[in-house]
Design a protein around this motif. Structure first.
Motif, PDB file in Angstrom:
ATOM      1  N   CYS A   1      -5.077   8.082   6.538  1.00 37.15           N
ATOM      2  CA  CYS A   1      -6.280   7.246   6.601  1.00 37.15           C
ATOM      3  C   CYS A   1      -6.166   5.927   5.841  1.00 37.15           C
ATOM      4  CB  CYS A   1      -7.484   8.030   6.058  1.00 37.15           C
ATOM      5  SG  CYS A   1      -7.915   9.453   7.084  1.00 37.15           S
ATOM      6  N   ILE A   2      -5.346   5.898   4.788  1.00 38.77           N
ATOM      7  CA  ILE A   2      -5.315   4.709   3.941  1.00 38.77           C
ATOM      8  C   ILE A   2      -4.023   3.914   4.113  1.00 38.77           C
ATOM      9  CG2 ILE A   2      -5.465   3.892   1.548  1.00 38.77           C
ATOM     10  CD1 ILE A   2      -7.163   6.342   0.934  1.00 38.77           C
ATOM     11  N   GLU A   3      -2.952   4.586   4.454  1.00 39.97           N
ATOM     12  CA  GLU A   3      -1.689   3.862   4.667  1.00 39.97           C
ATOM     13  C   GLU A   3      -1.439   3.581   6.148  1.00 39.97           C
ATOM     14  OE1 GLU A   3       1.480   5.975   2.819  1.00 39.97           O
ATOM     15  OE2 GLU A   3       0.792   5.584   0.776  1.00 39.97           O
TER      16      GLU A   3
ATOM     17  N   VAL B   1     -11.704  -6.372   9.343  1.00 44.64           N
ATOM     18  CA  VAL B   1     -13.010  -5.822   8.967  1.00 44.64           C
ATOM     19  C   VAL B   1     -13.194  -4.441   9.586  1.00 44.64           C
ATOM     20  CG1 VAL B   1     -15.505  -6.085   9.260  1.00 44.64           C
ATOM     21  CG2 VAL B   1     -14.102  -8.073   8.624  1.00 44.64           C
ATOM     22  N   PHE B   2     -12.811  -4.315  10.860  1.00 46.76           N
ATOM     23  CA  PHE B   2     -12.905  -3.020  11.543  1.00 46.76           C
ATOM     24  C   PHE B   2     -12.066  -1.970  10.826  1.00 46.76           C
ATOM     25  CE2 PHE B   2     -10.988  -0.076  14.620  1.00 46.76           C
ATOM     26  CZ  PHE B   2     -12.141   0.576  15.084  1.00 46.76           C
ATOM     27  N   VAL B   3     -10.862  -2.326  10.454  1.00 44.04           N
ATOM     28  CA  VAL B   3      -9.961  -1.404   9.771  1.00 44.04           C
ATOM     29  C   VAL B   3     -10.559  -0.963   8.437  1.00 44.04           C
ATOM     30  CG1 VAL B   3      -7.787  -1.330   8.493  1.00 44.04           C
ATOM     31  CG2 VAL B   3      -7.805  -2.102  10.856  1.00 44.04           C
ATOM     32  N   CYS B   4     -11.053  -1.910   7.671  1.00 44.09           N
ATOM     33  CA  CYS B   4     -11.602  -1.581   6.353  1.00 44.09           C
ATOM     34  C   CYS B   4     -12.837  -0.686   6.460  1.00 44.09           C
ATOM     35  CB  CYS B   4     -11.936  -2.862   5.587  1.00 44.09           C
ATOM     36  SG  CYS B   4     -10.491  -3.817   5.099  1.00 44.09           S
ATOM     37  N   VAL B   5     -13.714  -0.997   7.397  1.00 44.43           N
ATOM     38  CA  VAL B   5     -14.941  -0.203   7.566  1.00 44.43           C
ATOM     39  C   VAL B   5     -14.597   1.222   7.985  1.00 44.43           C
ATOM     40  CG1 VAL B   5     -17.025   0.068   8.941  1.00 44.43           C
ATOM     41  CG2 VAL B   5     -16.421  -2.180   8.024  1.00 44.43           C
ATOM     42  N   THR B   6     -13.727   1.362   8.976  1.00 43.28           N
ATOM     43  CA  THR B   6     -13.374   2.714   9.446  1.00 43.28           C
ATOM     44  C   THR B   6     -12.631   3.502   8.381  1.00 43.28           C
ATOM     45  OG1 THR B   6     -11.402   1.747  10.493  1.00 43.28           O
ATOM     46  CG2 THR B   6     -13.331   2.098  11.890  1.00 43.28           C
ATOM     47  N   MET B   7     -11.819   2.813   7.576  1.00 44.58           N
ATOM     48  CA  MET B   7     -11.109   3.491   6.493  1.00 44.58           C
ATOM     49  C   MET B   7     -12.093   3.982   5.423  1.00 44.58           C
ATOM     50  SD  MET B   7      -8.429   1.808   3.784  1.00 44.58           S
ATOM     51  CE  MET B   7      -9.738   0.711   3.200  1.00 44.58           C
ATOM     52  N   VAL B   8     -13.006   3.101   5.014  1.00 43.58           N
ATOM     53  CA  VAL B   8     -13.969   3.450   3.962  1.00 43.58           C
ATOM     54  C   VAL B   8     -14.871   4.594   4.412  1.00 43.58           C
ATOM     55  CG1 VAL B   8     -15.969   2.600   2.677  1.00 43.58           C
ATOM     56  CG2 VAL B   8     -13.910   1.193   2.870  1.00 43.58           C
TER      57      VAL B   8
ATOM     58  N   VAL C   1       0.840  -1.201   0.000  1.00 39.07           N
ATOM     59  CA  VAL C   1       0.000   0.000   0.000  1.00 39.07           C
ATOM     60  C   VAL C   1       0.877   1.254   0.000  1.00 39.07           C
ATOM     61  CG1 VAL C   1      -1.811   1.238   1.238  1.00 39.07           C
ATOM     62  CG2 VAL C   1      -1.818  -1.254   1.195  1.00 39.07           C
ATOM     63  N   PHE C   2       1.981   1.235   0.765  1.00 37.43           N
ATOM     64  CA  PHE C   2       2.882   2.385   0.794  1.00 37.43           C
ATOM     65  C   PHE C   2       3.540   2.599  -0.560  1.00 37.43           C
ATOM     66  CE2 PHE C   2       2.532   1.358   5.273  1.00 37.43           C
ATOM     67  CZ  PHE C   2       2.605   2.587   5.907  1.00 37.43           C
ATOM     68  N   PHE C   3       3.899   1.512  -1.218  1.00 31.15           N
ATOM     69  CA  PHE C   3       4.637   1.643  -2.474  1.00 31.15           C
ATOM     70  C   PHE C   3       3.759   2.099  -3.637  1.00 31.15           C
ATOM     71  CE2 PHE C   3       7.884  -1.546  -0.757  1.00 31.15           C
ATOM     72  CZ  PHE C   3       8.786  -0.532  -0.462  1.00 31.15           C
ATOM     73  N   ILE C   4       2.435   1.939  -3.517  1.00 37.69           N
ATOM     74  CA  ILE C   4       1.552   2.424  -4.587  1.00 37.69           C
ATOM     75  C   ILE C   4       1.795   3.912  -4.820  1.00 37.69           C
ATOM     76  CG2 ILE C   4      -0.841   2.908  -5.215  1.00 37.69           C
ATOM     77  CD1 ILE C   4      -1.620   0.339  -3.733  1.00 37.69           C
ATOM     78  N   LYS C   5       1.796   4.667  -3.718  1.00 40.03           N
ATOM     79  CA  LYS C   5       1.972   6.113  -3.831  1.00 40.03           C
ATOM     80  C   LYS C   5       3.367   6.470  -4.337  1.00 40.03           C
ATOM     81  CE  LYS C   5       1.734   8.244   0.080  1.00 40.03           C
ATOM     82  NZ  LYS C   5       3.148   8.578   0.306  1.00 40.03           N
ATOM     83  N   THR C   6       4.366   5.737  -3.901  1.00 36.71           N
ATOM     84  CA  THR C   6       5.736   6.002  -4.351  1.00 36.71           C
ATOM     85  C   THR C   6       5.865   5.810  -5.864  1.00 36.71           C
ATOM     86  OG1 THR C   6       6.657   5.306  -2.220  1.00 36.71           O
ATOM     87  CG2 THR C   6       8.144   5.295  -4.114  1.00 36.71           C
TER      88      THR C   6
END
Length: 804
Positions: free
Chosen positions: A661-663, A744-751, A626-631
């Motif tokens: 929020c996403i990384e 699941v908690f992480v994904c819901v709170t992120m979305v 996920v970090f490398f996507i932005k790089t």
């Protein structure tokens, strides 16, 4: 010989002639602060913040709060790990026996002062430079010279810190302390000189070098292009350039790795497993060959006499038992074999000095006349006895040349094949088949002073069988490593039958694949060791040098090798191995040089170390993508912007939202999960491979919207940013499969969190409300992006299958 008095010790300390204490294996407070604050990533981020501050782009400086929070978290976690490891290190520090006020006293090595008289015997690490004043030692100086051959030290010989005692017993006066020592804290220096292989660390160095190479010239070019080609104002030029540069820096990933490793070290410290190098936690997770010493590792090291078999007429003679007792009474050796014999024959508590094993109760009929200490190189020792009439005289060493006329006889103790020759008694094979360790006792009428060879007319006396108990969970531990694809090899100096029997009892599948290493010439080429290391699983009668050569052969075959050991004969192999593991009950030197120390002295705790390493590597690899996507897309889009003379489409505050929020949020919440699956593939190619499909489609989307420009500048930026957020979220959700409650908690709170921030603070993030056409473009673009992503992932998988 009385040594120093308490008042003399205090005087020397007052003059600064004492040690300054043991050196911690952990980083100093200053080093922790420096390594967390003074980094290239931090310098670049603060430089960008200063430029934004200079042009008044204050809202876009929010990212610096995340950088500061990262620094604080990293420092706090490392301090916590340091505290626990330092507490355990105290238990692992070497101790010394010195003469104080006429008594043998055990002290910490850091309390030694100049002119202290050290009492040295088998297994002790020599902590200070010294001169032998009485007695004799066989010393291993491999950490100084790299050579495994032992060196004899007698009165007047110099001893150097960092070397270790193999056998013998002597008194030595300390000549240097602290920085004056020939090898000041040599063990720590050796550990630092040996570069620990860490794929995570090496990968981040590569990323740092790559981004550092690009970020400054790209930043300058983007700024110059904005100022002079597009005629943008200084504010817009700085903000646009800063956003591109911030996107290239995987800011939280370095912290993520540090926190993950520190957390693993903390968990192991609570289980009394001392990790002396934080990256060895990762190394052990990659190990695919584990070399185990037999005595003290597979077995608990607590030997006991199982039976004594008299041999021939000499073994049945009336004085045979008395001679053996006298040998043990006079022996200067202090190893587990002698301790087991002393325990079997009983102890005379009145002869025991502080910190020394009690001597067996001798009936006084014989006294030592000359001593040849046991040597692991020649595998035997001898003591010449005389009648008790002269028992009051102190024992003399063999080189003093006592007359044979005054000697009653010489007792020899050592390996059966040396004392008894090639033709061992019938009982020997049966006993070794039970996993018993054999030693033999022989007798020669008269004196013997030649240390280089044994007499031809040696009379057999006894065959002694010693039992060394298999550790209770040894079978389960070996089964675990077998299931995990780790090849376990047993390396020992014992007889082939004994080692094979112990390996069988411990549950090693290939226990029959045993080799007697005396059949391998000392000067054999590397190819011979490569062949032997690949074909066999159990190695017997192995010399210290051969242990190192076997480890090197396995490494040449492409294996990651871990070595466990507890004695000075393991030092060369421990130093060579990718991961060195010491048993705390072993020698001081083995503990000090090893990266991991099992303070409970039980190798069955090793699976726990492996699991902690796997947690770190698996969790970091999963989240790093996920970090490398932005790089990746920041670098690609920057080149596109330079080529077409268009501004970077995002601003720093928008990049900060993605960072937080996403990384950061999903990564740090799931990094502590117990993902203990076997590690597949290498970190950097795996992480970049997972990031590439999403980075490519994000780059394509930005290029397409920049060229088509269906809306105005702000509307275009809003749609592109919405697509960037959505694609990044999909990448996070994909990395969370299979789902757990925390995922699941992480994904819901992120979305919910990121869109909520955009809705309530649109002006801060410089976005506008989405209109119908904007939503239509968003929907079509998102479907196309996901379809292309799925196609790239499918192509990746097909390519990987074709390479297997």
């Amino acid at each position: 010989m009385t040594g120093l008095t308490t008042s003399e010790v205090e005087e020397r300390r007052a003059r600064g002639e004492g040690e300054t204490g043991a050196r911690s294996v952990t980083k100093s407070t200053g080093a922790i602060l420096r390594e967390n604050i003074c980094t290239l990533f931090n310098a670049l981020n603060f430089a960008i913040a200063i430029l934004l501050f200079a042009v008044g782009a204050y809202s876009n400086m929010l990212f610096i709060a995340i950088i500061i929070l990262n620094i604080v978290i990293g420092i706090a976690q490392e301090f916590k790990a340091k505290k626990l490891v330092d507490e355990l290190t105290i238990l692992n520090q070497p101790h010394a026996v010195v003469l104080r006020d006429g008594k043998e006293t055990t002290i910490e090595a850091g309390d030694i002062v100049k002119d202290d008289v050290m009492v040295l015997d088998s297994g002790k690490q020599i902590c200070n430079d010294a001169v032998v004043i009485d007695g004799r030692l066989e010393v291993n100086e491999s950490l100084l010279t790299g050579e495994s051959d032992s060196i004899d030290k007698t009165a007047g010989s110099e001893l150097y810190s960092g070397s270790s005692v193999i056998s013998g017993r002597a008194y030595a006066r300390v000549t240097h302390v602290g920085d004056e020592n020939y090898t000041n804290s040599l063990i720590n220096e050796v550990r630092q000189e040996k570069r620990v292989h860490s794929e995570l660390l090496d990968s981040m160095r590569k990323v740092t070098r790559f981004t550092s190479f690009l970020i400054i010239p790209l930043g300058v070019l983007l700024f110059v292009e904005a100022m002079f080609l597009r005629r943008s104002g200084t504010y817009d030029a700085v903000v646009s350039s800063a956003a591109a540069l911030l996107g290239m820096l995987p800011k939280g990933l370095v912290l993520l790795i540090s926190v993950s490793l520190a957390t693993g070290v903390i968990r192991l410290a609570k289980a009394k497993i001392l990790v002396q190098n934080i990256y060895s936690l990762e190394t052990l997770a990659h190990v695919d060959v584990l070399c185990l010493d037999k005595t003290g590792t597979l077995t608990d090291g607590n030997m006991s006499v199982d039976r004594i078999v008299p041999l021939g007429e000499r073994g049945a003679a009336e004085d045979s038992d008395a001679l053996l007792r006298a040998y043990l009474d006079a022996s200067e050796d202090n190893n587990v074999t002698i301790a087991a014999l002393r325990a079997h024959f009983g102890a005379d508590d009145s002869t025991a000095d502080a910190g020394q094993p009690a001597a067996p109760a001798s009936d006084g009929r014989f006294a030592a006349q000359a001593i040849i200490p046991f040597s692991s190189k020649r595998k035997w020792g001898a003591i010449t006895m005389r009648a008790a009439a002269g028992a009051a005289d102190a024992p003399r060493h063999a080189q003093e040349g006592e007359s044979a006329a005054t000697a009653t006889g010489t007792v020899f103790l050592g390996a059966p094949e040396r004392i008894l020759g090639a033709n061992l008694p019938d009982e020997a094979a049966a006993l070794m088949g039970q996993g018993l360790r054999l030693i033999a006792v022989g007798y020669l009428p008269g004196a013997w002073t030649d240390e280089e060879r044994l007499p031809d007319a040696l009379q057999p006396m006894f065959l002694i069988a010693l039992r060394d108990n298999i550790r209770p969970r040894a079978k389960e531990t070996l089964a675990y490593f077998r299931d995990q694809g780790v090849d376990v090899k047993v390396i020992s100096g014992d007889h082939p039958d004994t080692v094979a029997a112990v390996a069988r009892q411990a549950g090693l599948e290939r226990w029959r694949d045993v080799i007697d290493m005396t059949s391998v010439p000392a000067d054999a080429p590397d190819s011979t060791f490569d062949d032997v290391a690949g074909r066999y699983t159990v190695f017997s009668r192995v010399t210290p040098k051969q242990k190192r050569q076997l480890v090197q052969a396995m490494q040449r075959a492409g294996h990651q090798v871990a070595m466990t050991g507890d004695g000075v004969n393991d030092l060369l192999a421990l130093r060579e191995a990718d991961c060195s593991i010491a048993i705390a009950s072993g020698s001081d030197a083995a503990r000090q040089i090893s990266q991991v120390v099992l303070l409970d002295s039980d190798f069955t705790y090793l699976p726990q170390v492996v699991l902690e390493g796997r947690k770190v590597v698996n969790n970091v690899t999963r989240t790093a993508a996920v970090f490398f996507i932005k790089t990746i897309y920041s670098v690609l889009v920057s080149f596109f912007c330079l080529a077409l003379n268009v501004p970077f489409p995002f601003i720093p505050i928008q990049i900060t939202l993605v960072d937080a929020c996403i990384e950061a949020w999903p990564s740090f919440l799931t990094i502590f999960e117990s993902d203990t699956r076997r590690i597949r593939g290498r970190f950097l190619p795996t992480a970049l491979g997972k990031a590439a499909p999403f980075a490519i489609v994000v780059t394509g989307m930005i290029i397409a919207f920049s060229l088509i420009a269906p809306f105005g500048e702000t509307q275009n930026r809003t749609v592109m940013f919405a697509l960037l957020v959505a694609a990044s979220m999909v990448a996070v959700i994909k990395s969370c499969v299979p789902f757990t409650k925390i995922r699941v908690f992480v994904c819901v709170t992120m979305v919910l969190g990121a869109p909520f921030a955009l809705l309530i603070l649109p002006h801060l993030f410089e976005v506008v409300a989405m209109t119908g056409p904007m939503w239509a473009w968003f929907a079509v673009a998102f479907v196309v992006m996901m379809a292309v992503t799925a196609a790239i992932i499918a192509a990746q998988r097909a390519w990987l299958r074709s390479r297997r």
